[in-house]
Write a protein that holds these residues in place. Structure first.
Motif, PDB file in Angstrom:
ATOM      1  N   LEU A  66      39.148  37.232  42.801  1.00  0.00           N
ATOM      2  CA  LEU A  66      40.342  37.053  43.630  1.00  0.00           C
ATOM      3  C   LEU A  66      41.593  37.571  42.937  1.00  0.00           C
ATOM      4  O   LEU A  66      42.440  38.217  43.571  1.00  0.00           O
ATOM      5  CB  LEU A  66      40.528  35.579  43.991  1.00  0.00           C
ATOM      6  CG  LEU A  66      39.647  35.045  45.099  1.00  0.00           C
ATOM      7  CD1 LEU A  66      39.787  33.528  45.198  1.00  0.00           C
ATOM      8  CD2 LEU A  66      39.983  35.702  46.429  1.00  0.00           C
ATOM      9  N   ASP A  67      41.718  37.297  41.641  1.00  0.00           N
ATOM     10  CA  ASP A  67      42.880  37.782  40.895  1.00  0.00           C
ATOM     11  C   ASP A  67      42.949  39.305  40.935  1.00  0.00           C
ATOM     12  O   ASP A  67      44.014  39.886  41.184  1.00  0.00           O
ATOM     13  CB  ASP A  67      42.836  37.304  39.444  1.00  0.00           C
ATOM     14  CG  ASP A  67      43.102  35.809  39.309  1.00  0.00           C
ATOM     15  OD1 ASP A  67      43.727  35.215  40.216  1.00  0.00           O
ATOM     16  OD2 ASP A  67      42.678  35.238  38.282  1.00  0.00           O
ATOM     17  N   SER A  70      43.381  40.660  44.708  1.00  0.00           N
ATOM     18  CA  SER A  70      44.727  40.394  45.224  1.00  0.00           C
ATOM     19  C   SER A  70      45.742  41.433  44.757  1.00  0.00           C
ATOM     20  O   SER A  70      46.785  41.603  45.387  1.00  0.00           O
ATOM     21  CB  SER A  70      45.199  39.004  44.795  1.00  0.00           C
ATOM     22  OG  SER A  70      44.384  38.007  45.334  1.00  0.00           O
ATOM     23  N   TYR A  98      46.042  31.538  47.148  1.00  0.00           N
ATOM     24  CA  TYR A  98      45.748  32.963  47.329  1.00  0.00           C
ATOM     25  C   TYR A  98      45.995  33.352  48.780  1.00  0.00           C
ATOM     26  O   TYR A  98      45.363  32.817  49.686  1.00  0.00           O
ATOM     27  CB  TYR A  98      44.286  33.264  46.968  1.00  0.00           C
ATOM     28  CG  TYR A  98      43.982  33.199  45.499  1.00  0.00           C
ATOM     29  CD1 TYR A  98      44.079  34.343  44.713  1.00  0.00           C
ATOM     30  CD2 TYR A  98      43.596  32.008  44.907  1.00  0.00           C
ATOM     31  CE1 TYR A  98      43.792  34.289  43.354  1.00  0.00           C
ATOM     32  CE2 TYR A  98      43.306  31.946  43.545  1.00  0.00           C
ATOM     33  CZ  TYR A  98      43.404  33.095  42.779  1.00  0.00           C
ATOM     34  OH  TYR A  98      43.125  33.047  41.437  1.00  0.00           O
TER      35      TYR A  98
END
Length: 125
Positions: A66-67, A70, A98
């Motif tokens: 996700l990091d 994103s 998020y």
């Protein structure tokens, strides 16, 4: 993305029965997924509409995915649904931070979960 072959097998069957999608990509870890998705970021027709993401994966876990995801400048919106067995409030709270995460679904997934995603009403409560 999920490294559990039993969950992946069951999910593929559920996806087939519910006609959830035409094209399905499955990755065993976050790094493999990123390596396959990054070449697609500027090709809207190749990007998936939905990503079902497990948090506990080898190499790069769901949070690390996700990091990284994103930070990508995508050619269109991709909805990410966390699919995890975690009932930890910390995980659910973190997921809400998020913008790319549409919802947190508890495993095992049901047909109603997939139908909710298709109908656009499977967002955070």
């Amino acid at each position: 993305m999920d490294d559990d072959p039993i969950f992946t097998y069951g999910l593929k069957k559920l996806i087939s029965v519910t006609n959830f999608c035409l094209n399905l990509f499955s990755f065993e870890n976050g790094e493999e997924a990123l390596n396959n998705l990054i070449p697609m970021i500027h090709k809207a027709d190749l990007l998936p509409d939905v990503i079902l993401l497990d948090l506990n994966m080898p190499v790069i876990d769901g949070w690390q995915f996700l990091d990284a995801f994103s930070q990508l400048e995508l050619s269109r919106n991709v909805r990410i649904y966390l699919a995890s067995s975690s009932i930890d409030v910390v995980d659910h709270t973190k997921a809400r931070q998020y913008k790319t995460v549409s919802n947190f679904l508890i495993k095992p997934l049901r047909a109603s979960d997939l139908q909710g995603i298709l109908q656009g009403d499977a967002g955070f409560n």
